[in-house]
Design a protein around this motif. Structure first.
Motif, short mmCIF file in Angstrom:
data_model
loop_
_atom_site.label_atom_id
_atom_site.label_comp_id
_atom_site.label_asym_id
_atom_site.label_seq_id
_atom_site.Cartn_x
_atom_site.Cartn_y
_atom_site.Cartn_z
N GLY A 146 0.81 -1.21 0.00
CA GLY A 146 0.00 0.00 0.00
C GLY A 146 0.84 1.26 0.00
O GLY A 146 0.56 2.20 -0.75
N MET A 147 1.90 1.29 0.83
CA MET A 147 2.76 2.48 0.86
C MET A 147 3.48 2.69 -0.47
O MET A 147 3.68 3.83 -0.90
N ALA A 148 3.87 1.60 -1.13
CA ALA A 148 4.53 1.75 -2.42
C ALA A 148 3.60 2.34 -3.46
O ALA A 148 4.03 3.03 -4.38
N ALA A 149 2.29 2.09 -3.32
CA ALA A 149 1.32 2.56 -4.32
C ALA A 149 0.90 4.01 -4.09
O ALA A 149 0.74 4.76 -5.05
N ILE A 150 0.70 4.42 -2.84
CA ILE A 150 0.13 5.74 -2.59
C ILE A 150 1.08 6.66 -1.84
O ILE A 150 0.72 7.82 -1.58
N GLY A 151 2.28 6.22 -1.52
CA GLY A 151 3.24 7.07 -0.86
C GLY A 151 3.26 6.89 0.64
O GLY A 151 2.23 6.59 1.26
N VAL A 152 4.42 7.07 1.24
CA VAL A 152 4.59 6.85 2.67
C VAL A 152 3.74 7.82 3.48
O VAL A 152 3.03 7.43 4.41
N ALA A 153 3.79 9.11 3.14
CA ALA A 153 3.12 10.12 3.96
C ALA A 153 1.61 9.90 4.00
O ALA A 153 1.00 9.92 5.06
N ARG A 154 1.02 9.66 2.84
CA ARG A 154 -0.43 9.51 2.80
C ARG A 154 -0.87 8.19 3.43
O ARG A 154 -1.85 8.13 4.18
N ALA A 155 -0.15 7.10 3.13
CA ALA A 155 -0.53 5.81 3.71
C ALA A 155 -0.40 5.83 5.23
O ALA A 155 -1.23 5.26 5.93
N SER A 156 0.62 6.52 5.73
CA SER A 156 0.84 6.53 7.17
C SER A 156 -0.30 7.20 7.92
O SER A 156 -0.55 6.89 9.09
N GLN A 157 -1.03 8.09 7.26
CA GLN A 157 -2.13 8.76 7.96
C GLN A 157 -3.29 7.82 8.25
O GLN A 157 -4.09 8.07 9.16
N LEU A 158 -3.39 6.73 7.50
CA LEU A 158 -4.42 5.74 7.82
C LEU A 158 -4.21 5.14 9.20
O LEU A 158 -5.15 4.64 9.82
N GLN A 159 -2.98 5.20 9.68
CA GLN A 159 -2.70 4.66 11.00
C GLN A 159 -3.27 5.50 12.13
O GLN A 159 -3.24 5.07 13.29
N LEU A 160 -3.80 6.68 11.81
CA LEU A 160 -4.47 7.45 12.86
C LEU A 160 -5.65 6.68 13.44
O LEU A 160 -6.05 6.92 14.59
N ALA A 161 -6.22 5.77 12.66
CA ALA A 161 -7.35 4.97 13.16
C ALA A 161 -6.89 3.77 13.97
O ALA A 161 -7.70 3.14 14.66
N GLN A 162 -5.60 3.44 13.92
CA GLN A 162 -5.14 2.20 14.55
C GLN A 162 -5.31 2.18 16.07
O GLN A 162 -5.76 1.17 16.62
N PRO A 163 -4.99 3.26 16.81
CA PRO A 163 -5.19 3.20 18.26
C PRO A 163 -6.64 2.95 18.65
O PRO A 163 -6.91 2.22 19.61
#
Length: 334
Positions: A271-288
């Motif tokens: 996923g990060m390779a497809a949409i970029g590290v910065a944008r993919a990492s923001q999905l982790q805001l839902a992880q907690p």
């Protein structure tokens, strides 16, 4: 004939430079619309892959809590790494995947040190004294550190709106986690912040490598590189720490090894390779918040109204970061 002559005359004037050609008429109703571009399809698929990775990671802390019911921290970490490494090595051997090029090994070692050894070890040590809700601070801040690492490593420059939404989302998660733990720092905070830093580096390098090889091979080779440490380490830890295997401990170890350590990272790197590290990492805001839901279902913790409010705020931040333009010419595309 008059209509045909008129059309020919219009074309002659346009070609000779006497007038600008009129734009082509829209296709009549009923014709199928053009299929989505490969870039659009890749972005959607990348977002789905990254979201699946986040879902897998959200179970990591509850699974770690289960594993600690029957194993010591060193045994738990070494066993999850050894099991995941053996599975990855078997898959690489069965498919006869050639070893990576020499230029990729420095990045693979960063992945191994960050997400294979560093984060599992430090977060497991932290969970001996911290609750899962307090440990969620790590994954709440991880999008910011991952994006910052990507900016330093690759020159990515997300927009101001992107950063504002990311900072607001991270602030919401930090405030929520501290409120849940009473606002006082725990003894495991140093472990958690250390895990935060090494994991961001591992994510960033893994995403970059996933542009040159499939994501499962990135984490697969990183796990295999750690086998000379994880296998003897598991044997030594099991011989020195008490072992009381039950259903929870076995399930926790299996999920940590196969779900969090291998399959989750496979889809995450893709996923990060497809949409970029910065944008993919923001999905982790839902992880907690997902972790807190699993904690209610699996560990018997109570979900408060504050969690629901925080969930809505975080989802809004995720929507903003996904819509914010990150600059197609400058955003990091590993």
């Amino acid at each position: 004939m008059r209509a045909q002559d008129s059309a020919i005359a219009s074309e002659t004037i346009a070609v000779s430079g006497g007038a600008e050609p009129r734009p082509a008429a829209r296709p009549p109703l009923g014709r199928p619309r053009p299929a989505p571009s490969p870039v659009h399809r890749g972005g959607v698929l990348g977002t789905v892959m990254a979201a699946l990775g986040v879902a897998a990671f959200s179970l990591t802390f509850p699974a770690t809590a289960w594993g600690l019911e029957g194993l010591g921290p060193w045994s738990l970490v070494a066993c999850r790494l050894a099991l995941a490494g053996l599975v990855a090595g078997g898959a690489l051997a069965a498919l006869r995947v050639p070893p990576p090029a020499r230029r990729h090994w420095p990045g693979l070692l960063v992945v191994a040190g960050g997400v294979v050894i560093g984060f599992p070890l430090l977060s497991t040590l932290a969970l001996r004294t911290s609750t899962t809700s307090h440990a969620a601070v790590v994954v709440g801040l991880l999008p910011l550190t991952t994006a910052a690492y990507a900016a330093v490593r690759t020159g990515a420059r997300p927009t101001r709106a992107f950063w504002v939404a990311a900072l607001v989302g991270a602030a919401v998660i930090v405030a929520f986690a501290l409120q849940q733990s009473g606002g006082a720092p725990t003894a495991g905070d140093l472990y958690l912040f250390g895990a935060l830093l090494v994991c961001a580096a591992g994510y960033g390098e893994g995403a970059r490598l996933a542009a040159h090889m499939p994501g499962w091979q990135v984490i697969g080779w990183a796990l295999v590189a750690c086998l000379p440490l994880s296998v003897p380490g598991a044997a030594a830890a099991l011989a020195t720490e008490p072992v009381h295997l039950g259903a929870h401990a076995v399930a926790g170890v299996l999920w940590l090894a196969l779900g969090s350590q291998f399959l989750g990272l496979v889809v995450w790197y893709r996923g990060m390779a497809a949409i970029g590290v910065a944008r993919a990492s923001q999905l982790q805001l839902a992880q907690p918040l997902l972790t807190l839901v699993w904690s209610v279902l699996l560990l018997g913790e109570h979900l408060t109204w504050a969690a629901l409010v925080a969930a809505v705020a975080v989802l809004v931040c995720i929507a903003v970061t996904q819509r914010a333009s990150t600059g197609a010419n400058r955003e990091e595309r590993p």
